[in-house]
Scaffold this active site. Structure first.
Site, PDB file in Angstrom:
ATOM      1  N   GLY B  42       0.544 -14.028   8.610  1.00 41.71           N
ATOM      2  CA  GLY B  42       0.269 -13.425   7.306  1.00 41.71           C
ATOM      3  C   GLY B  42       1.159 -12.208   7.132  1.00 41.71           C
ATOM      4  N   ALA B  44       0.671  -9.190   8.006  1.00 45.30           N
ATOM      5  CA  ALA B  44       0.740  -8.396   9.229  1.00 45.30           C
ATOM      6  C   ALA B  44       1.570  -9.120  10.289  1.00 45.30           C
ATOM      7  CB  ALA B  44      -0.674  -8.115   9.735  1.00 45.30           C
ATOM      8  N   ARG B 330     -16.153  -1.981  -7.073  1.00 45.12           N
ATOM      9  CA  ARG B 330     -16.562  -3.341  -6.735  1.00 45.12           C
ATOM     10  C   ARG B 330     -17.994  -3.446  -6.222  1.00 45.12           C
ATOM     11  NH1 ARG B 330     -11.120  -5.570  -3.612  1.00 45.12           N
ATOM     12  NH2 ARG B 330      -9.867  -5.676  -5.499  1.00 45.12           N
ATOM     13  N   LEU B 441      -2.782  -5.479   1.268  1.00 45.72           N
ATOM     14  CA  LEU B 441      -1.385  -5.914   1.403  1.00 45.72           C
ATOM     15  C   LEU B 441      -0.561  -4.760   1.960  1.00 45.72           C
ATOM     16  CD1 LEU B 441      -0.945  -7.927  -1.931  1.00 45.72           C
ATOM     17  CD2 LEU B 441      -1.777  -8.705   0.284  1.00 45.72           C
TER      18      LEU B 441
HETATM   19  C1  LIG Z   1      -8.229 -14.344  -3.133  1.00 45.39           C
HETATM   20  C2  LIG Z   1      -7.794 -13.060  -2.516  1.00 45.39           C
HETATM   21  C3  LIG Z   1      -7.043 -12.152  -3.233  1.00 45.39           C
HETATM   22  C4  LIG Z   1      -6.622 -10.964  -2.665  1.00 45.39           C
HETATM   23  N1  LIG Z   1      -5.883 -10.102  -3.411  1.00 45.39           N
HETATM   24  C5  LIG Z   1      -5.446  -8.948  -2.853  1.00 45.39           C
HETATM   25  C6  LIG Z   1      -4.638  -8.052  -3.599  1.00 45.39           C
HETATM   26  O1  LIG Z   1      -4.332  -8.279  -4.763  1.00 45.39           O
HETATM   27  N2  LIG Z   1      -4.211  -6.929  -2.995  1.00 45.39           N
HETATM   28  C7  LIG Z   1      -4.519  -6.641  -1.701  1.00 45.39           C
HETATM   29  O2  LIG Z   1      -4.068  -5.623  -1.204  1.00 45.39           O
HETATM   30  N3  LIG Z   1      -5.275  -7.484  -0.972  1.00 45.39           N
HETATM   31  C8  LIG Z   1      -5.751  -8.624  -1.515  1.00 45.39           C
HETATM   32  N4  LIG Z   1      -6.518  -9.474  -0.767  1.00 45.39           N
HETATM   33  C9  LIG Z   1      -6.735  -9.201   0.660  1.00 45.39           C
HETATM   34  C10 LIG Z   1      -5.491  -9.585   1.460  1.00 45.39           C
HETATM   35  O3  LIG Z   1      -4.919 -10.736   0.917  1.00 45.39           O
HETATM   36  C11 LIG Z   1      -5.761  -9.849   2.933  1.00 45.39           C
HETATM   37  O4  LIG Z   1      -6.571  -8.865   3.460  1.00 45.39           O
HETATM   38  C12 LIG Z   1      -4.472  -9.871   3.735  1.00 45.39           C
HETATM   39  O5  LIG Z   1      -3.552 -10.732   3.148  1.00 45.39           O
HETATM   40  C13 LIG Z   1      -4.697 -10.256   5.177  1.00 45.39           C
HETATM   41  O6  LIG Z   1      -3.454 -10.372   5.831  1.00 45.39           O
HETATM   42  P1  LIG Z   1      -3.343 -10.602   7.378  1.00 45.39           P
HETATM   43  O7  LIG Z   1      -1.893 -10.687   7.698  1.00 45.39           O
HETATM   44  O8  LIG Z   1      -4.133  -9.598   8.093  1.00 45.39           O
HETATM   45  O9  LIG Z   1      -4.061 -11.999   7.676  1.00 45.39           O
HETATM   46  P2  LIG Z   1      -3.894 -13.464   7.029  1.00 45.39           P
HETATM   47  O10 LIG Z   1      -2.962 -13.501   5.905  1.00 45.39           O
HETATM   48  O11 LIG Z   1      -5.273 -13.968   6.841  1.00 45.39           O
HETATM   49  O12 LIG Z   1      -3.200 -14.284   8.167  1.00 45.39           O
HETATM   50  C14 LIG Z   1      -3.870 -14.738   9.306  1.00 45.39           C
HETATM   51  C15 LIG Z   1      -2.887 -15.502  10.150  1.00 45.39           C
HETATM   52  O13 LIG Z   1      -3.447 -15.704  11.429  1.00 45.39           O
HETATM   53  C16 LIG Z   1      -3.383 -17.063  11.775  1.00 45.39           C
HETATM   54  N5  LIG Z   1      -4.524 -17.335  12.638  1.00 45.39           N
HETATM   55  C17 LIG Z   1      -5.813 -17.022  12.412  1.00 45.39           C
HETATM   56  N6  LIG Z   1      -6.560 -17.400  13.481  1.00 45.39           N
HETATM   57  C18 LIG Z   1      -5.714 -17.952  14.366  1.00 45.39           C
HETATM   58  C19 LIG Z   1      -5.877 -18.535  15.652  1.00 45.39           C
HETATM   59  N7  LIG Z   1      -7.068 -18.599  16.232  1.00 45.39           N
HETATM   60  N8  LIG Z   1      -4.780 -19.034  16.265  1.00 45.39           N
HETATM   61  C20 LIG Z   1      -3.546 -18.956  15.679  1.00 45.39           C
HETATM   62  N9  LIG Z   1      -3.352 -18.413  14.476  1.00 45.39           N
HETATM   63  C21 LIG Z   1      -4.418 -17.916  13.837  1.00 45.39           C
HETATM   64  C22 LIG Z   1      -3.388 -17.808  10.472  1.00 45.39           C
HETATM   65  O14 LIG Z   1      -2.812 -19.068  10.659  1.00 45.39           O
HETATM   66  C23 LIG Z   1      -2.520 -16.886   9.624  1.00 45.39           C
HETATM   67  O15 LIG Z   1      -1.174 -17.143   9.882  1.00 45.39           O
HETATM   68  C24 LIG Z   1      -6.960 -10.664  -1.337  1.00 45.39           C
HETATM   69  C25 LIG Z   1      -7.722 -11.572  -0.603  1.00 45.39           C
HETATM   70  C26 LIG Z   1      -8.167 -12.744  -1.192  1.00 45.39           C
HETATM   71  C27 LIG Z   1      -9.047 -13.649  -0.411  1.00 45.39           C
END
Ligand SMILES: Cc1cc2nc3c(=O)[nH]c(=O)nc-3n(C[C@H](O)[C@H](O)[C@H](O)COP(=O)(O)OP(=O)(O)OC[C@H]3O[C@@H](n4cnc5c(N)ncnc54)[C@H](O)[C@@H]3O)c2cc1C
Ligand code: SF4
Ligand code: FES
Lengths: 254, 637
Positions: B42, B44, B330, B441
Site C-alpha cells: 500500500g 506505506a 465524523r 494517506l
Molecule cells: C474507502 C476508503 C477511503 C479512504 N479515503 C481516504 C482519504 O481520502 N484520505 C486518507 O488520508 N485516507 C483515506 N482512507 C484511509 C487510507 O486509505 C488507508 O488508511 C491507507 O491507505 C492504508 O495504507 P497502508 O499502506 O497502511 O495499508 P494498505 O493500503 O491497506 O495495504 C496493505 C498491504 O499489506 C498487504 N498485506 C496485508 N496483510 C498481509 C499479509 N498477511 N501478508 C502479505 N501481505 C499482506 C496487502 O496485500 C497490501 O499490499 C480511506 C480508506 C477507505 C477504506
C-alpha cells in the site's frame, strides 16, 4: 424495488494452469436484484461449500471498481453488459428472471488461467516495469508548484491515469493486444512536463516488452474502448503511436 | 513496564532534524549487504520498499493481491493533507500538527505528529515529481479542498481517486526498483508468521497463495505495512483482503498491540441492504457540505421522503449543533445517526439509514453545479442503489472505516521487538483516538518515503548483515506451526462456513464494540466472542486442500485471527474507562453528549502484551506528555 430472480449459470471450471477446463451449470436462486454480481457468486459459493463441493475461484478485493482485481467475461462481454462498470459494480437488477449467464475468465495468450475465473495478469506489471514511471528518487524533488501544468493537460493526464489495470481491454481485443493499457500509461506520463525527459525511452521499451510477452498488435477493432470499465479513450493509443514513431525516428533511445 | 517512545529531546521543531543527525548511517557500500523484508504494497509498503531500494538495500516485498498496485490504499477517495499554505489562509506546520493532535482527542504523541506535519510538504513535492495528476487551478498551480476538522484548505486531490493515483506513483517507483533488481516482488503471498531469533525479527513465513507452498524468507529487518483491521466487523469500507493476520501473529510473537479499541466509524456510507452483503461503500464526506441530514419527526413514519412535509422532518444535526450543523466531525455525526435509528426514526427498508438531502442545494445552485461537484459520487450511488439522488434523497448510514490502533512503535517506527518496524495504518502512532480526513494517506507516505529510510539505518548499523538465513532451525519451527494450523482448519469439516462465522463475529463487534459502548455490553460481548471462537474450531467448514489456490482457506486463517483479536479489542475498550475520539463509552459523556476524556487517568497509550489465547493480556503504558498544546474539551455546538 428489490426483487428476487432465478438464474442459470454456466461457469468455467479449471483446476489449474495446465489442466483442461469445462463449463459447469449451476442454479442461482432467490437472487436479490440489489446484489452485486460478485455477491451473487458469493451466494452460489456458500451453497456449493455447504453441499461439500468446491466453490468457484474468482478474484476481487475492493469491490468498489478501483483496484482492478475482479473481472470475468459474462455472456461474451468483459465485466458484463453494463458500460463503464467493473464486474464488482455490476448489479443484478440489470438481469432478468430466467437469464442464462455464461461466465468465463479473461482469456489472452499472455494471461494464464490460475484457477476457474482467476488469471495471471502479471505481464501487465512487467510492462510497467519496462518504464511506466518517472525516474525520481525520494528526497530530491523541487517545490510542487515550481512547474505549473495547464489545467486541461492535467485533466487529460488524469483521464488516462484512471486505468485500473484490470486487463479487460486485452480480454476483449481479438488480437489480445494491451495497447489501450500501454497507451493509457504512456499518455498519462508524457502529457505531463515531469514525464517528458524519458518519453522516448518509455514508449519504445514498453511496446517492446508488450510484444515480447505475447500480447498482439492493435488493428483498430475498438473493442477495448467499448469494454473498458474506466472508459479509457482510444485516442490514448493514437498518442502512444505518435510517441513510438517519434522515438523511433528522432531519438537514439533504442 | 513503562514504555519508552524514544522521542528525541529538545524543542518540538528541532527533534526530527536533530534525530536524523544523531542516527548512525549505514555506509553506502554496505547497504547492498542488507536484506530487508517489506510486507505490504500500500502507500506505506510501496513507498518503503521503493525508497529503501533507492538507497541500495536489497528488498523483498510481499502482498496478497495479484499485483502490488491493488493494495487497499487504491480505494482512498478524498485526498491527502499537507501544510503547504498555497491558499494563503494561514496554514502552517504548526497548525497541521495542532489540528491532528486535537482531532485525535489528545491521545497521540506530540513528537510523532509534529514530524508528520513537517514531512507532509515533501510528500506533495515528491508525488508531483512522480507525475501524480493532482487537480489544478486555471493558472496551472495545485488546487486544494477543505476537509473535516480543519478551517483551512490543505487537502490535495486527484478527482475522487487520490489514493489510486498516489498508490500508482508508489507502484511506479517500486516497478523501477524491481526492474533494477533491487526489489524482488512476491505477489499472492500471505505472511502467516514472524520469525524471531534471540529477541529480534529476522524473517517471515508466508504462504504462496497459488501453490499453497509455505515459504521461509530471512532478512536483517522486517517492515510490516499490512494495513488496518476494520474487517474484524465483517462489514466495513475496507477491501475484502484487509486483515489483522500479519500484525496479530507478530503480536503473538511478542510485539505489543496499542489502543486496539480505537476504531473510526465514517458517517456517510451506503446503508446495508441485505444479509448477503459483502462490504460497504463509502460516500465522500464532502457531500455533507451541501447535503442536509434528516429523519421523519415521528418514529415509524414509512411514507416516501417526498410525501413527508417540511414540518414533519427533523434536521437533527442542524437543530442540535447550530454552529457546525451538518459538518460536525465524523464521530459525532455517526453517533447521532445511530441514536435516531435507535429511536425508530431510521428510514429505508431496514430502518438503518438517514436521509442526506440535496433538494435545497439543487434549488439554490442548480442541478448542473451540484453535478459538477458530486457527479461521480451521485453516479456511484445510483449504480449501487438504483436510485437517483438528484430526485430522491440519498440514504446513508455509518460504517467502519479506519483503525487508529495498531502495533506499538517508538519514534523510529520500531516495535518493542527489535528489528520489527511497523508503518502506515498497521501501527498506532499518529492519529490518537480519531483520525482526521486525508491524514492516513499522508501518514502512510510519510512513514514510507521519509521516515523509515533514515530510522532503519540506526538499527542496522548494530546488526551484521546476513547474520541469519532461512536454514536457521527457528524457521523450520515456525513453518511447522503454520502448517499445523492450516491442517487443523481443514480438518474440522464442520457445518458453518467461514463467512457465516465472520458475519456473526462482525455483528457482535458492531453491536457492542462499535459506535457506542457500555461496560455491560462489552462484558457480554467478550463471552460471546469466546464461545464463538470455540465453536469456530469445532464447526467451521473449509473446503479444498492446502496445496492449491484455496480462497476459503485464506479467509479461514484471517477469520481465526479476528476471533482472537476481537477479544483484545474488547479488553482494551473495557479497560479504558473514559470516552475519547472513536472510543465512546456511554457512561462517560458531557451534557452535550460528547466524548468525555479522563486526562488524569487515561492520557497514555495502552500497549498490550500477548500472554496466551483467552488469557488476560498484560497492559504496558506509555504516558503521553503534552508540552506544547493545551488539552481542551471538544465542542461543536
Ligand atoms: C474507502 C476508503 C477511503 C479512504 N479515503 C481516504 C482519504 O481520502 N484520505 C486518507 O488520508 N485516507 C483515506 N482512507 C484511509 C487510507 O486509505 C488507508 O488508511 C491507507 O491507505 C492504508 O495504507 P497502508 O499502506 O497502511 O495499508 P494498505 O493500503 O491497506 O495495504 C496493505 C498491504 O499489506 C498487504 N498485506 C496485508 N496483510 C498481509 C499479509 N498477511 N501478508 C502479505 N501481505 C499482506 C496487502 O496485500 C497490501 O499490499 C480511506 C480508506 C477507505 C477504506
Ligand atoms: S485500459 Fe481499461 S480495460 Fe484496459 S486495463 Fe485499463 S481500465 Fe482495464
Ligand atoms: S474488486 Fe476491485 S475493481 Fe472490482
Amino acid at each position: 424495488m428489490t426483487q428476487t430472480i432465478n438464474l442459470t449459470l454456466k461457469v468455467w471450471r479449471q483446476g489449474g494452469p495446465g489442466v483442461k477446463g469445462r463449463l459447469d451449470t449451476y442454479h442461482a436462486e432467490n437472487i436479490s436484484t440489489d446484489m452485486s454480481f460478485l455477491e451473487m457468486l458469493d451466494v452460489v459459493n456458500e451453497s456449493l461449500t455447504l453441499d461439500g463441493k468446491e466453490p468457484i475461484a474468482f478474484d476481487y478485493d475492493c469491490r468498489e471498481g478501483i483496484c482492478g482485481q475482479c473481472g470475468a467475461v459474462v455472456n461474451g462481454r468483459a465485466h458484463g453488459p453494463e458500460k463503464g462498470t467493473t464486474l464488482c459494480q455490476l448489479h443484478m437488477r440489470h438481469f432478468s428472471n430466467g437469464d442464462i449467464l455464461v461466465i468465463e475468465p479473461f482469456r489472452a495468450r499472455a494471461f494464464r488461467v490460475v484457477k476457474d475465473l482467476v488469471v495471471d495478469r502479471s505481464p501487465l506489471d512487467r510492462i510497467i516495469q519496462a518504464g511506466g514511471y518517472i525516474s525520481v528518487n525520494a528526497g530530491g524533488a523541487p517545490d510542487a508548484n515550481a512547474a505549473p501544468v495547464p489545467q486541461e493537460t492535467a485533466e487529460l493526464a488524469m483521464d488516462a491515469a484512471a486505468c485500473i489495470g484490470c486487463g479487460a481491454c486485452v480480454a476483449s481485443c481479438p488480437n489480445a493486444s494491451a495497447m489501450l493499457f500501454v497507451g493509457a500509461k504512456v499518455s498519462h506520463l508524457t502529457l505531463l512536463p515531469q514525464g517528458k525527459p524519458e518519453a522516448a525511452r518509455r514508449a519504445l521499451s514498453m511496446v517492446d516488452t508488450m510484444d515480447t510477452l505475447g500480447f498482439g498488435n492493435c488493428s483498430n477493432e475498438r473493442e477495448c474502448e467499448a469494454e473498458c470499465p474506466k472508459e479509457i479513450s482510444i485516442t490514448n493509443i493514437a498518442r502512444l503511436n505518435r510517441e513510438f514513431m517519434k522515438a523511433g525516428f528522432f531519438s537514439n533511445a533504442r | 513496564m513503562q514504555l519508552d517512545g524514544k522521542i528525541p529531546a529538545g524543542p518540538l521543531k528541532d527533534k526530527w532534524d536533530r534525530h536524523r543527525f544523531e542516527l548512525k548511517l549505514v555506509n553506502p557500500a554496505n547497504k547492498r549487504r542488507y536484506d530487508i523484508i517489506v510486507v505490504g504494497t500500500g502507500l506505506a509498503g510501496g513507498a518503503a520498499a521503493a525508497s529503501l531500494a533507492e538507497l541500495g538495500y536489497n528488498v523483498k516485498n510481499f502482498c496478497i493481491q495479484d499485483s502490488p498496485r491493488r493494495a487497499h490504499s487504491i480505494a482512498a477517495q478524498g485526498g491527502i493533507n499537507a501544510a503547504k499554505n498555497y491558499t494563503n489562509e494561514g496554514d502552517s506546520i504548526w497548525r497541521l500538527f495542532y489540528d491532528t493532535i486535537k482531532g485525535g482527542d489528545f491521545r497521540a504523541r506530540e513528537g510523532n505528529v509534529y514530524r508528520l506535519a513537517q514531512v507532509s510538504n515533501h510528500i506533495i513535492d515528491h508525488c508531483v515529481a512522480q507525475g501524480i495528476p493532482f487537480a489544478r487551478d486555471y493558472g496551472g498551480l495545485l488546487a486544494n479542498r477543505s476537509f473535516g476538522g480543519a478551517q483551512v484548505s490543505r487537502t490535495f486531490y486527484a478527482r475522487g481517486q487520490t489514493g489510486q493515483q498516489l498508490l500508482l506513483g508508489a507502484y511506479g517507483a517500486l516497478c523501477r526498483q524491481i526492474a533494477a533488481g533491487k526489489v524482488t516482488m512476491f505477489p499472492r503471498r500471505e505472511m502467516l508468521d514472524l520469525v524471531v531469533i534471540d529477541g529480534k525479527a529476522k524473517g517471515i513465513v508466508a504462504r504462496n497463495l497459488i501453490t499453497g507452498e509455505v515459504e521461509k524468507h530471512a532478512g536483517d529487518a522486517v517492515v510490516l505495512c499490512t494495513g488496518g483491521y476494520g474487517n474484524v466487523y465483517f462489514l466495513s469500507t475496507n477491501a475484502m483482503a484487509s486483515n489483522v493476520t500479519a500484525a496479530f501473529r507478530a503480536h503473538k510473537r511478542g510485539a505489543f498491540f496499542a489502543n486496539p479499541c480505537f476504531t473510526q466509524i465514517h458517517p456517510t456510507c451506503i446503508p446495508v441492504h441485505g444479509t448477503y452483503q459483502s462490504k460497504l461503500t463509502l460516500m465522500s464526506e464532502s457531500l455533507r457540505n451541501d447535503g442536509r441530514v434528516w429523519v421523519p419527526k415521528n418514529s415509524g413514519d414509512k411514507r416516501a421522503p417526498g410525501d413527508i412535509p417540511e414540518s414533519e422532518r427533523d434536521y437533527y444535526l442542524e437543530s442540535k449543533y447550530p454552529s457546525f450543523g451538518n459538518l460536525v466531525p465524523r464521530d459525532v455525526a455517526s453517533r447521532n445517526a445511530k441514536e435516531q435509528c435507535d429511536m425508530g426514526k431510521g428510514v429505508g427498508e431496514t430502518g438503518l439509514a438517514v436521509y442526506l438531502d440535496f433538494a435545497e442545494a439543487i434549488r439554490r445552485d442548480g442541478e448542473e453545479m451540484i453535478a459538477r461537484k458530486y457527479g461521480n459520487l451521485f453516479q456511484m450511488y445510483e449504480k449501487i442503489t438504483g436510485q437517483n439522488p438528484y430526485r430522491t434523497p440519498m440514504m446513508i448510514y455509518p460504517a467502519v472505516h479506519y483503525t487508529m490502533g495498531g502495533l506499538w512503535v517508538d519514534y523510529n517506527l520500531m516495535s518493542n521487538l527489535e528489528g520489527l518496524f511497523v508503518l502506515g495504518e498497521a501501527n498506532f502512532s499518529d492519529h490518537g483516538a480519531n483520525r482526521l480526513g486525508a491524514s492516513a494517506l499522508m501518514q502512510g507516505l510519510a512513514d514510507g518515503y521519509f521516515v523509515i529510510p533514515y530510522t532503519i539505518g540506526g538499527y542496522l548499523t548494530g546488526e551484521s548483515p546476513g547474520a541469519v538465513n532461512a536454514d536457521h532451525p527457528a524457521f523450520a519451527d515456525v513453518v511447522q506451526a503454520v502448517e499445523e494450523r492450516t491442517r487443523k482448519l481443514l480438518s474440522v469439516k464442520g457445518k458453518r462456513t467461514v463467512d457465516d462465522f465472520h458475519r456473526h463475529l462482525g455483528l457482535v463487534m458492531w453491536d457492542h464494540c462499535g459506535m457506542a459502548r457500555t461496560n455491560e455490553g462489552l462484558t457480554r460481548a467478550r463471552e460471546t466472542v469466546r464461545a464463538l471462537r470455540s465453536e469456530f474450531w469445532e464447526n467451521v467448514l473449509v473446503p479444498g486442500d492446502s496445496h492449491d489456490f484455496n480462497q476459503s482457506l485464506e479467509r479461514a486463517g484471517r477469520v481465526a485471527d479476528f476471533m482472537e483479536f476481537a477479544e483484545l479489542m474488547i479488553v482494551d475498550a473495557l479497560h479504558r474507562q473514559e470516552s475519547c475520539g472513536g472510543h465512546f463509552n456511554e457512561a462517560y459523556q458531557t451534557e452535550e453528549g460528547e466524548a468525555k476524556r479522563d486526562d488524569e487517568n487515561f492520557a497514555y497509550v495502552a500497549a498490550w502484551e500477548f500472554t496466551g489465547v483467552g488469557k488476560d493480556p498484560e497492559l504496558h503504558k506509555e504516558d503521553l506528555t503534552f508540552e506544547n498544546v493545551q488539552l481542551t474539551q471538544r465542542s461543536y455546538k
